[in-house]
Design a protein around this motif. Sequence first.
Motif, PDB file in Angstrom:
ATOM      1  N   ALA A   5       0.832  -1.205   0.000  1.00  0.00           N
ATOM      2  CA  ALA A   5       0.000   0.000   0.000  1.00  0.00           C
ATOM      3  C   ALA A   5       0.866   1.255   0.000  1.00  0.00           C
ATOM      4  CB  ALA A   5      -0.930  -0.013   1.204  1.00  0.00           C
ATOM      5  N   SER A   6       1.933   1.258   0.766  1.00  0.00           N
ATOM      6  CA  SER A   6       2.829   2.413   0.804  1.00  0.00           C
ATOM      7  C   SER A   6       3.528   2.598  -0.535  1.00  0.00           C
ATOM      8  CB  SER A   6       3.878   2.239   1.901  1.00  0.00           C
ATOM      9  OG  SER A   6       3.259   2.136   3.149  1.00  0.00           O
ATOM     10  N   TYR A   7       3.934   1.497  -1.147  1.00  0.00           N
ATOM     11  CA  TYR A   7       4.559   1.567  -2.467  1.00  0.00           C
ATOM     12  C   TYR A   7       3.583   2.175  -3.471  1.00  0.00           C
ATOM     13  CZ  TYR A   7       7.452   0.092  -6.432  1.00  0.00           C
ATOM     14  OH  TYR A   7       8.235   0.071  -7.548  1.00  0.00           O
ATOM     15  N   LEU A   8       2.325   1.720  -3.420  1.00  0.00           N
ATOM     16  CA  LEU A   8       1.319   2.250  -4.346  1.00  0.00           C
ATOM     17  C   LEU A   8       1.037   3.727  -4.082  1.00  0.00           C
ATOM     18  CD1 LEU A   8      -1.172  -0.740  -4.488  1.00  0.00           C
ATOM     19  CD2 LEU A   8       0.376   0.032  -6.284  1.00  0.00           C
ATOM     20  N   LEU A   9       1.019   4.122  -2.818  1.00  0.00           N
ATOM     21  CA  LEU A   9       0.816   5.538  -2.499  1.00  0.00           C
ATOM     22  C   LEU A   9       1.944   6.390  -3.068  1.00  0.00           C
ATOM     23  CD1 LEU A   9      -0.500   5.448   1.176  1.00  0.00           C
ATOM     24  CD2 LEU A   9      -1.703   6.313  -0.825  1.00  0.00           C
ATOM     25  N   ALA A  10       3.168   5.923  -2.914  1.00  0.00           N
ATOM     26  CA  ALA A  10       4.307   6.657  -3.454  1.00  0.00           C
ATOM     27  C   ALA A  10       4.225   6.734  -4.978  1.00  0.00           C
ATOM     28  CB  ALA A  10       5.613   6.003  -3.015  1.00  0.00           C
ATOM     29  N   ASN A  19      11.794   4.016  -3.422  1.00  0.00           N
ATOM     30  CA  ASN A  19      12.830   3.225  -2.751  1.00  0.00           C
ATOM     31  C   ASN A  19      12.441   3.020  -1.283  1.00  0.00           C
ATOM     32  OD1 ASN A  19      13.470   5.632  -1.430  1.00  0.00           O
ATOM     33  ND2 ASN A  19      15.122   6.120  -2.859  1.00  0.00           N
ATOM     34  N   ALA A  20      13.294   2.337  -0.535  1.00  0.00           N
ATOM     35  CA  ALA A  20      12.997   2.006   0.863  1.00  0.00           C
ATOM     36  C   ALA A  20      12.790   3.266   1.703  1.00  0.00           C
ATOM     37  CB  ALA A  20      14.111   1.155   1.446  1.00  0.00           C
ATOM     38  N   LYS A  21      13.575   4.295   1.430  1.00  0.00           N
ATOM     39  CA  LYS A  21      13.461   5.544   2.188  1.00  0.00           C
ATOM     40  C   LYS A  21      12.082   6.179   1.986  1.00  0.00           C
ATOM     41  CE  LYS A  21      15.620  10.066   2.625  1.00  0.00           C
ATOM     42  NZ  LYS A  21      16.598  11.000   2.043  1.00  0.00           N
ATOM     43  N   ASP A  22      11.594   6.170   0.754  1.00  0.00           N
ATOM     44  CA  ASP A  22      10.274   6.741   0.447  1.00  0.00           C
ATOM     45  C   ASP A  22       9.162   5.988   1.177  1.00  0.00           C
ATOM     46  OD1 ASP A  22      11.508   8.532  -1.352  1.00  0.00           O
ATOM     47  OD2 ASP A  22      11.310   7.099  -3.006  1.00  0.00           O
ATOM     48  N   ILE A  23       9.247   4.665   1.157  1.00  0.00           N
ATOM     49  CA  ILE A  23       8.209   3.855   1.798  1.00  0.00           C
ATOM     50  C   ILE A  23       8.273   3.991   3.316  1.00  0.00           C
ATOM     51  CG2 ILE A  23       7.384   1.486   2.120  1.00  0.00           C
ATOM     52  CD1 ILE A  23       8.229   0.960  -0.771  1.00  0.00           C
ATOM     53  N   LYS A  24       9.481   4.031   3.869  1.00  0.00           N
ATOM     54  CA  LYS A  24       9.619   4.219   5.320  1.00  0.00           C
ATOM     55  C   LYS A  24       9.044   5.562   5.748  1.00  0.00           C
ATOM     56  CE  LYS A  24      13.527   1.266   6.422  1.00  0.00           C
ATOM     57  NZ  LYS A  24      14.892   1.205   6.937  1.00  0.00           N
ATOM     58  N   LYS A  25       9.231   6.582   4.927  1.00  0.00           N
ATOM     59  CA  LYS A  25       8.695   7.913   5.244  1.00  0.00           C
ATOM     60  C   LYS A  25       7.165   7.868   5.322  1.00  0.00           C
ATOM     61  CE  LYS A  25       8.835  12.703   3.686  1.00  0.00           C
ATOM     62  NZ  LYS A  25       9.330  13.625   2.653  1.00  0.00           N
ATOM     63  N   LEU A  39      10.154  -5.058   3.533  1.00  0.00           N
ATOM     64  CA  LEU A  39      10.191  -3.876   2.686  1.00  0.00           C
ATOM     65  C   LEU A  39      11.064  -4.116   1.459  1.00  0.00           C
ATOM     66  CD1 LEU A  39       9.537  -0.907   2.212  1.00  0.00           C
ATOM     67  CD2 LEU A  39      11.435  -0.325   3.712  1.00  0.00           C
ATOM     68  N   ASN A  40      12.226  -4.693   1.661  1.00  0.00           N
ATOM     69  CA  ASN A  40      13.122  -4.976   0.539  1.00  0.00           C
ATOM     70  C   ASN A  40      12.534  -6.020  -0.402  1.00  0.00           C
ATOM     71  OD1 ASN A  40      15.061  -3.121   1.357  1.00  0.00           O
ATOM     72  ND2 ASN A  40      16.049  -4.610   2.692  1.00  0.00           N
ATOM     73  N   LYS A  41      11.766  -6.967   0.132  1.00  0.00           N
ATOM     74  CA  LYS A  41      11.106  -7.979  -0.700  1.00  0.00           C
ATOM     75  C   LYS A  41      10.093  -7.319  -1.638  1.00  0.00           C
ATOM     76  CE  LYS A  41       9.671 -12.124  -1.886  1.00  0.00           C
ATOM     77  NZ  LYS A  41      10.376 -12.901  -2.857  1.00  0.00           N
ATOM     78  N   VAL A  42       9.282  -6.415  -1.089  1.00  0.00           N
ATOM     79  CA  VAL A  42       8.275  -5.723  -1.903  1.00  0.00           C
ATOM     80  C   VAL A  42       8.964  -4.877  -2.970  1.00  0.00           C
ATOM     81  CG1 VAL A  42       6.496  -3.930  -1.849  1.00  0.00           C
ATOM     82  CG2 VAL A  42       6.482  -5.733  -0.145  1.00  0.00           C
ATOM     83  N   ILE A  43       9.996  -4.158  -2.579  1.00  0.00           N
ATOM     84  CA  ILE A  43      10.694  -3.299  -3.536  1.00  0.00           C
ATOM     85  C   ILE A  43      11.336  -4.136  -4.644  1.00  0.00           C
ATOM     86  CG2 ILE A  43      12.653  -1.726  -3.814  1.00  0.00           C
ATOM     87  CD1 ILE A  43      11.930  -0.607  -1.034  1.00  0.00           C
ATOM     88  N   SER A  44      11.956  -5.256  -4.281  1.00  0.00           N
ATOM     89  CA  SER A  44      12.598  -6.084  -5.305  1.00  0.00           C
ATOM     90  C   SER A  44      11.581  -6.701  -6.260  1.00  0.00           C
ATOM     91  CB  SER A  44      13.449  -7.178  -4.652  1.00  0.00           C
ATOM     92  OG  SER A  44      12.635  -8.120  -3.989  1.00  0.00           O
ATOM     93  N   GLU A  45      10.393  -7.043  -5.753  1.00  0.00           N
ATOM     94  CA  GLU A  45       9.360  -7.633  -6.619  1.00  0.00           C
ATOM     95  C   GLU A  45       8.737  -6.601  -7.559  1.00  0.00           C
ATOM     96  OE1 GLU A  45       8.301 -10.833  -6.962  1.00  0.00           O
ATOM     97  OE2 GLU A  45       9.895 -11.460  -5.597  1.00  0.00           O
TER      98      GLU A  45
END
Length: 114
Positions: A5-10, A19-25, A39-45
């Motif tokens: 969900a955070s990845y999609l929001l970004a 990237n991880a920094k954006d999603i963590k924010k 988090l790294n799994k979602v980003i890599s996929e």
Amino acid sequence: MRYVASYLLAALGGNSSPNAKDIKKILDSVGIEADDDRLNKVISELNGKNIEDVIAQGIGKLASVPAGGAVAVSAAPGAAAPAVGSAPAAEEKKEEKKEESEESDDDMGFGLFD
């Protein structure tokens, strides 16, 4: 799910490759601590993929998942249709089953809206 969900929001916010920094924010803004492994799994996929294409593929997969509704019941081969006189007996059985289920609810000691 929170990472997706955070990845999609970004991505919806205009960042085509979060990237991880954006999603963590994003997660930190709502008080959620990020797990780096997940988090790294979602980003890599999702890295390098078009979000609209990923969503379209997911919708296609969801279309094949049964979501309830009517269940098809077929009669056994050679089974005859029930006689008209047996209809009241079937209704009585349904009523008995309904009463039993109501009694089992009473055993719980509380109601749904108490």
